[in-house]
Design a protein around this motif. Structure first.
Motif, PDB file in Angstrom:
ATOM      1  N   LEU A 228      13.957   2.921  -1.574  1.00  0.00           N
ATOM      2  CA  LEU A 228      14.279   3.243  -0.185  1.00  0.00           C
ATOM      3  C   LEU A 228      13.995   4.706   0.135  1.00  0.00           C
ATOM      4  O   LEU A 228      13.627   5.048   1.260  1.00  0.00           O
ATOM      5  CB  LEU A 228      15.747   2.916   0.094  1.00  0.00           C
ATOM      6  N   ASP A 229      14.158   5.582  -0.854  1.00  0.00           N
ATOM      7  CA  ASP A 229      13.913   7.007  -0.628  1.00  0.00           C
ATOM      8  C   ASP A 229      12.430   7.335  -0.530  1.00  0.00           C
ATOM      9  O   ASP A 229      12.056   8.406  -0.042  1.00  0.00           O
ATOM     10  CB  ASP A 229      14.528   7.835  -1.764  1.00  0.00           C
ATOM     11  N   LEU A 230      11.575   6.412  -0.995  1.00  0.00           N
ATOM     12  CA  LEU A 230      10.140   6.690  -1.058  1.00  0.00           C
ATOM     13  C   LEU A 230       9.340   6.032   0.055  1.00  0.00           C
ATOM     14  O   LEU A 230       8.178   6.377   0.270  1.00  0.00           O
ATOM     15  CB  LEU A 230       9.585   6.218  -2.411  1.00  0.00           C
ATOM     16  N   LEU A 231       9.934   5.077   0.754  1.00  0.00           N
ATOM     17  CA  LEU A 231       9.206   4.404   1.829  1.00  0.00           C
ATOM     18  C   LEU A 231       9.037   5.352   3.010  1.00  0.00           C
ATOM     19  O   LEU A 231       9.994   5.962   3.478  1.00  0.00           O
ATOM     20  CB  LEU A 231       9.953   3.148   2.273  1.00  0.00           C
ATOM     21  N   THR A 232       7.813   5.476   3.498  1.00  0.00           N
ATOM     22  CA  THR A 232       7.543   6.376   4.619  1.00  0.00           C
ATOM     23  C   THR A 232       7.724   5.625   5.933  1.00  0.00           C
ATOM     24  O   THR A 232       7.247   4.497   6.078  1.00  0.00           O
ATOM     25  CB  THR A 232       6.109   6.916   4.542  1.00  0.00           C
ATOM     26  N   PRO A 233       8.419   6.229   6.906  1.00  0.00           N
ATOM     27  CA  PRO A 233       8.678   5.535   8.176  1.00  0.00           C
ATOM     28  C   PRO A 233       7.409   5.049   8.865  1.00  0.00           C
ATOM     29  O   PRO A 233       7.403   4.009   9.513  1.00  0.00           O
ATOM     30  CB  PRO A 233       9.394   6.602   9.013  1.00  0.00           C
ATOM     31  N   GLY A 234       6.309   5.795   8.716  1.00  0.00           N
ATOM     32  CA  GLY A 234       5.086   5.419   9.411  1.00  0.00           C
ATOM     33  C   GLY A 234       4.169   4.516   8.623  1.00  0.00           C
ATOM     34  O   GLY A 234       3.113   4.124   9.110  1.00  0.00           O
ATOM     35  N   GLY A 235       4.558   4.172   7.397  1.00  0.00           N
ATOM     36  CA  GLY A 235       3.672   3.371   6.560  1.00  0.00           C
ATOM     37  C   GLY A 235       4.078   1.917   6.524  1.00  0.00           C
ATOM     38  O   GLY A 235       5.241   1.587   6.365  1.00  0.00           O
ATOM     39  N   GLY A 236       3.133   1.023   6.669  1.00  0.00           N
ATOM     40  CA  GLY A 236       3.425  -0.402   6.561  1.00  0.00           C
ATOM     41  C   GLY A 236       4.278  -0.901   7.707  1.00  0.00           C
ATOM     42  O   GLY A 236       4.749  -0.143   8.552  1.00  0.00           O
ATOM     43  N   PRO A 237       4.495  -2.218   7.762  1.00  0.00           N
ATOM     44  CA  PRO A 237       5.298  -2.801   8.838  1.00  0.00           C
ATOM     45  C   PRO A 237       6.772  -2.472   8.646  1.00  0.00           C
ATOM     46  O   PRO A 237       7.274  -2.442   7.539  1.00  0.00           O
ATOM     47  CB  PRO A 237       5.045  -4.306   8.684  1.00  0.00           C
ATOM     48  N   ARG A 238       7.438  -2.186   9.720  1.00  0.00           N
ATOM     49  CA  ARG A 238       8.874  -1.946   9.672  1.00  0.00           C
ATOM     50  C   ARG A 238       9.520  -2.761  10.795  1.00  0.00           C
ATOM     51  O   ARG A 238       8.966  -2.843  11.893  1.00  0.00           O
ATOM     52  CB  ARG A 238       9.192  -0.449   9.855  1.00  0.00           C
ATOM     53  N   PRO A 239      10.661  -3.432  10.556  1.00  0.00           N
ATOM     54  CA  PRO A 239      11.436  -3.292   9.328  1.00  0.00           C
ATOM     55  C   PRO A 239      10.879  -4.127   8.178  1.00  0.00           C
ATOM     56  O   PRO A 239      10.254  -5.162   8.398  1.00  0.00           O
ATOM     57  CB  PRO A 239      12.812  -3.805   9.739  1.00  0.00           C
ATOM     58  N   LEU A 240      11.114  -3.659   6.975  1.00  0.00           N
ATOM     59  CA  LEU A 240      10.789  -4.382   5.757  1.00  0.00           C
ATOM     60  C   LEU A 240      12.042  -5.125   5.316  1.00  0.00           C
ATOM     61  O   LEU A 240      13.114  -4.540   5.218  1.00  0.00           O
ATOM     62  CB  LEU A 240      10.354  -3.405   4.666  1.00  0.00           C
ATOM     63  N   THR A 241      11.916  -6.428   5.077  1.00  0.00           N
ATOM     64  CA  THR A 241      13.056  -7.224   4.632  1.00  0.00           C
ATOM     65  C   THR A 241      13.170  -7.150   3.119  1.00  0.00           C
ATOM     66  O   THR A 241      12.248  -7.546   2.407  1.00  0.00           O
ATOM     67  CB  THR A 241      12.904  -8.697   5.065  1.00  0.00           C
ATOM     68  N   LEU A 242      14.289  -6.616   2.637  1.00  0.00           N
ATOM     69  CA  LEU A 242      14.554  -6.560   1.205  1.00  0.00           C
ATOM     70  C   LEU A 242      15.611  -7.605   0.870  1.00  0.00           C
ATOM     71  O   LEU A 242      16.693  -7.614   1.455  1.00  0.00           O
ATOM     72  CB  LEU A 242      15.055  -5.174   0.792  1.00  0.00           C
ATOM     73  N   LEU A 243      15.284  -8.487  -0.061  1.00  0.00           N
ATOM     74  CA  LEU A 243      16.237  -9.482  -0.537  1.00  0.00           C
ATOM     75  C   LEU A 243      16.754  -8.985  -1.881  1.00  0.00           C
ATOM     76  O   LEU A 243      16.042  -8.993  -2.878  1.00  0.00           O
ATOM     77  CB  LEU A 243      15.552 -10.841  -0.687  1.00  0.00           C
ATOM     78  N   VAL A 244      17.996  -8.494  -1.901  1.00  0.00           N
ATOM     79  CA  VAL A 244      18.544  -7.837  -3.094  1.00  0.00           C
ATOM     80  C   VAL A 244      19.500  -8.780  -3.808  1.00  0.00           C
ATOM     81  O   VAL A 244      20.351  -9.392  -3.181  1.00  0.00           O
ATOM     82  CB  VAL A 244      19.272  -6.533  -2.711  1.00  0.00           C
TER      83      VAL A 244
END
Length: 244
Positions: A228-244
């Motif tokens: 989560l600390d490494l994902l860039t706000p402008g990179g890739g589709p957001r929101p990203l769904t994380l299944l934890v």
């Protein structure tokens, strides 16, 4: 999507049918167990769909597992056949083994179009082993109906919704979390394979999420925290769904 290799649904269907035809020619069918000793990649997806198309059940044997564990899975399950990628022999000496290339070889042009073998909800889909943390690993047999129910539950819980989803396959094939990743193909989602080096490095994983435009990723809590600390706000589709 697996590295530089991509498969359309039509290509996957054709390759899985060729794989299934090869299994049938070797006498493999309903209630047979086929051990798939293949790394995460396009060949593994083809082998899973092909095994199910032939009416058989698959046993995932992650090549990254220790040799003794791989041997135990094959021998204890009584697998009828072992499929490898040809880079190593069968994990269990004496077990009947074949490479995926041999099963899908259609160069002689003698194979006719393959029709999926009829199955029921109770037909065995796969055998997966427990971790063995409290004793010897035990094989758990799962039927086709349970796999369909899993997908419906994912959709009902909001974990698999909408169209055009791009789902990362992050789990070891030998763990049950892998099923809820590949099963997304059954609703038309794109499956993106994550290699072992990438899944172990949060920076590489974050870069792949952006590069491959992932929309869904199944991760453990220990994976999620640094990611989560490494994902860039402008990179890739957001929101990203994380299944934890």
């Amino acid at each position: 999507v697996a590295g530089d290799r991509t498969l359309t649904f039509d290509e996957l269907r054709a390759q899985a049918a060729a794989f299934a035809a090869g299994l049938t020619a070797l006498g493999t069918g309903p209630e047979s167990v086929v051990a798939l000793c293949l790394p995460r990649g396009a060949d593994l997806v083809t082998a899973i769909i092909g095994t199910l198309t032939a009416g058989a059940a698959y046993l995932p044997v992650d090549p990254a597992l220790p040799a003794e564990r791989r041997r135990y899975l094959v021998e204890d399950s009584g697998a009828d056949l072992v499929v490898t990628d040809g880079t190593a022999g069968s994990p269990a000496p004496g077990a009947r083994a074949v490479t995926i290339a041999e099963l899908t070889d259609v160069r002689n042009g003698t194979r006719t179009p393959y029709a999926p073998v009829p199955v029921t909800a109770g037909t065995l889909a796969y055998v997966i082993y427990t971790s063995g943390s409290t004793g010897r690993p035990k094989g758990v047999e799962i039927g086709r109906g349970a796999v369909s129910l899993l997908l419906r539950e994912l959709e009902g819980a909001g974990a698999a919704t909408g169209e055009g989803r791009r789902v990362g396959w992050n789990a070891s094939p030998s763990f049950d979390a892998s099923v809820q990743q590949w099963v997304r193909l059954c609703r038309g989602d794109t499956l993106v394979m994550i290699d072992e080096e990438t899944r172990r490095d949060p920076a590489l994983l974050a870069a792949l999420i952006d590069e491959r435009a992932l929309t869904d990723l199944d991760v453990t809590p220990s994976h999620a925290d640094p990611l989560l600390d490494l994902l860039t706000p402008g990179g890739g589709p957001r929101p990203l769904t994380l299944l934890v």
